[in-house]
Design a protein around this motif. Sequence first.
Motif, PDB file in Angstrom:
ATOM      1  N   SER A 122     -17.621  18.820  97.395  1.00 30.29           N
ATOM      2  CA  SER A 122     -17.494  18.768  95.937  1.00 30.29           C
ATOM      3  C   SER A 122     -17.886  17.399  95.408  1.00 30.29           C
ATOM      4  O   SER A 122     -17.917  16.407  96.139  1.00 30.29           O
ATOM      5  CB  SER A 122     -16.066  19.105  95.516  1.00 30.29           C
ATOM      6  OG  SER A 122     -15.158  18.132  95.989  1.00 30.29           O
ATOM      7  N   ARG A 178     -19.631  21.935  95.107  1.00 31.62           N
ATOM      8  CA  ARG A 178     -18.963  22.340  93.867  1.00 31.62           C
ATOM      9  C   ARG A 178     -18.750  21.137  92.948  1.00 31.62           C
ATOM     10  O   ARG A 178     -18.679  20.003  93.408  1.00 31.62           O
ATOM     11  CB  ARG A 178     -17.614  22.995  94.170  1.00 31.62           C
ATOM     12  CG  ARG A 178     -17.747  24.337  94.879  1.00 31.62           C
ATOM     13  CD  ARG A 178     -16.415  25.072  94.913  1.00 31.62           C
ATOM     14  NE  ARG A 178     -16.588  26.392  95.505  1.00 31.62           N
ATOM     15  CZ  ARG A 178     -16.987  27.462  94.830  1.00 31.62           C
ATOM     16  NH1 ARG A 178     -17.241  27.363  93.541  1.00 31.62           N
ATOM     17  NH2 ARG A 178     -17.131  28.630  95.435  1.00 31.62           N
ATOM     18  N   GLU A 232     -16.010  19.492  90.863  1.00 33.48           N
ATOM     19  CA  GLU A 232     -14.550  19.566  90.903  1.00 33.48           C
ATOM     20  C   GLU A 232     -13.969  20.094  89.595  1.00 33.48           C
ATOM     21  O   GLU A 232     -14.311  19.621  88.508  1.00 33.48           O
ATOM     22  CB  GLU A 232     -13.969  18.179  91.209  1.00 33.48           C
ATOM     23  CG  GLU A 232     -14.293  17.686  92.618  1.00 33.48           C
ATOM     24  CD  GLU A 232     -13.823  16.268  92.858  1.00 33.48           C
ATOM     25  OE1 GLU A 232     -13.165  15.691  91.966  1.00 33.48           O
ATOM     26  OE2 GLU A 232     -14.127  15.727  93.941  1.00 33.48           O
ATOM     27  N   ASN A 233     -13.112  21.092  89.718  1.00 31.39           N
ATOM     28  CA  ASN A 233     -12.364  21.673  88.593  1.00 31.39           C
ATOM     29  C   ASN A 233     -13.241  22.377  87.553  1.00 31.39           C
ATOM     30  O   ASN A 233     -12.784  22.644  86.440  1.00 31.39           O
ATOM     31  CB  ASN A 233     -11.524  20.589  87.895  1.00 31.39           C
ATOM     32  CG  ASN A 233     -10.568  19.904  88.842  1.00 31.39           C
ATOM     33  OD1 ASN A 233      -9.896  20.553  89.646  1.00 31.39           O
ATOM     34  ND2 ASN A 233     -10.512  18.578  88.786  1.00 31.39           N
ATOM     35  N   ARG A 253     -24.193  26.800  90.470  1.00 33.13           N
ATOM     36  CA  ARG A 253     -23.623  25.685  91.229  1.00 33.13           C
ATOM     37  C   ARG A 253     -24.513  24.454  91.096  1.00 33.13           C
ATOM     38  O   ARG A 253     -25.709  24.553  90.802  1.00 33.13           O
ATOM     39  CB  ARG A 253     -23.512  26.060  92.717  1.00 33.13           C
ATOM     40  CG  ARG A 253     -22.488  27.130  93.025  1.00 33.13           C
ATOM     41  CD  ARG A 253     -21.089  26.574  93.193  1.00 33.13           C
ATOM     42  NE  ARG A 253     -20.974  25.796  94.418  1.00 33.13           N
ATOM     43  CZ  ARG A 253     -20.688  26.311  95.615  1.00 33.13           C
ATOM     44  NH1 ARG A 253     -20.479  27.611  95.746  1.00 33.13           N
ATOM     45  NH2 ARG A 253     -20.579  25.529  96.669  1.00 33.13           N
ATOM     46  N   GLU A 303     -23.135  33.237  89.763  1.00 31.58           N
ATOM     47  CA  GLU A 303     -22.477  31.929  89.835  1.00 31.58           C
ATOM     48  C   GLU A 303     -23.524  30.829  89.795  1.00 31.58           C
ATOM     49  O   GLU A 303     -24.540  30.897  90.494  1.00 31.58           O
ATOM     50  CB  GLU A 303     -21.649  31.795  91.110  1.00 31.58           C
ATOM     51  CG  GLU A 303     -20.934  30.447  91.197  1.00 31.58           C
ATOM     52  CD  GLU A 303     -20.146  30.260  92.483  1.00 31.58           C
ATOM     53  OE1 GLU A 303     -19.291  29.360  92.523  1.00 31.58           O
ATOM     54  OE2 GLU A 303     -20.395  31.017  93.434  1.00 31.58           O
ATOM     55  N   SER A 358     -13.820  21.867  79.946  1.00 27.67           N
ATOM     56  CA  SER A 358     -13.295  20.719  80.697  1.00 27.67           C
ATOM     57  C   SER A 358     -13.380  19.431  79.894  1.00 27.67           C
ATOM     58  O   SER A 358     -13.181  18.329  80.433  1.00 27.67           O
ATOM     59  CB  SER A 358     -14.070  20.558  82.013  1.00 27.67           C
ATOM     60  OG  SER A 358     -13.918  21.689  82.830  1.00 27.67           O
ATOM     61  N   GLU A 412     -15.870  25.727  87.171  1.00 30.01           N
ATOM     62  CA  GLU A 412     -16.516  26.920  87.710  1.00 30.01           C
ATOM     63  C   GLU A 412     -17.438  27.481  86.643  1.00 30.01           C
ATOM     64  O   GLU A 412     -17.027  27.657  85.489  1.00 30.01           O
ATOM     65  CB  GLU A 412     -15.481  27.965  88.126  1.00 30.01           C
ATOM     66  CG  GLU A 412     -16.081  29.184  88.776  1.00 30.01           C
ATOM     67  CD  GLU A 412     -15.027  30.178  89.223  1.00 30.01           C
ATOM     68  OE1 GLU A 412     -15.057  30.584  90.400  1.00 30.01           O
ATOM     69  OE2 GLU A 412     -14.176  30.556  88.398  1.00 30.01           O
ATOM     70  N   ARG A 441     -19.806  30.573  85.647  1.00 27.36           N
ATOM     71  CA  ARG A 441     -20.245  31.944  85.895  1.00 27.36           C
ATOM     72  C   ARG A 441     -20.862  32.517  84.624  1.00 27.36           C
ATOM     73  O   ARG A 441     -20.548  32.086  83.518  1.00 27.36           O
ATOM     74  CB  ARG A 441     -19.068  32.820  86.337  1.00 27.36           C
ATOM     75  CG  ARG A 441     -18.529  32.437  87.709  1.00 27.36           C
ATOM     76  CD  ARG A 441     -17.492  33.433  88.212  1.00 27.36           C
ATOM     77  NE  ARG A 441     -17.082  33.113  89.565  1.00 27.36           N
ATOM     78  CZ  ARG A 441     -17.722  33.528  90.651  1.00 27.36           C
ATOM     79  NH1 ARG A 441     -18.792  34.293  90.535  1.00 27.36           N
ATOM     80  NH2 ARG A 441     -17.298  33.199  91.855  1.00 27.36           N
ATOM     81  N   ALA A 453     -18.827  26.045  80.111  1.00 22.36           N
ATOM     82  CA  ALA A 453     -17.925  25.605  81.174  1.00 22.36           C
ATOM     83  C   ALA A 453     -17.567  24.125  81.025  1.00 22.36           C
ATOM     84  O   ALA A 453     -16.410  23.729  81.229  1.00 22.36           O
ATOM     85  CB  ALA A 453     -18.560  25.862  82.539  1.00 22.36           C
TER      86      ALA A 453
END
Length: 199
Positions: free
Chosen positions: A63, A144, A146-147, A49, A47, A94, A149, A151, A90
């Motif tokens: 977040s 985090r 927001e919205n 971050r 992950e 978005s 992720e 990986r 990622a």
Amino acid sequence: PDVKVTMRVGDTDSIIRETLDGLIEIGVVGAMPEDSRLEYRRLMEDELRLIVPGKHPWAVRKSVSIQELCAEPLILRESGSGSLKAIQRALKESGVSTRDLNVIAEMGSTEAVYRGVKNGIGVSILSTLAVVEDLQRGELAAPRIENIEIRRGFYLIRDRHRTLSPLAGAFSKCLIEGMAMTANTEPNPLESNQTPLGD
């Protein structure tokens, strides 16, 4: 006891290149290879971050919005790295591009990015595995986005047209079994295009 392991460090693209050029027998990369000349085996999931210094205003937050991130000085890995590819993928999902970010530096290693964050040059998006001790000590924080992720997988690769030496085959098998035990799960067979390396 007479075996010597030599490790070369590089980004995903350079490790793939050196594997196909025959400079190394096996490699571990942070993005799924797309070259059909390669066999690969998923080792583990990671992950990524947002990572900020412990004294950063965001360190106490759970977040951060993508709009806030776009305005903050950001350090990223260089083009060709598996982590950058995961970030780009990622963000694209978005509706955001790395061109929308305030990237002030691109660095050639995770260690260099880590040092940049620690020295207050900017924030970054890094593997939590790379900074776990700093997070535990409170020297870094990982709110985090927001919205979003992020990986990625780590993959063991080899040139499908070359036969592994017995030592490389044994090392591959040991690595696969060791990572499976660490994760307490077998590698996902849906993300492997080959029977276990070294068999």
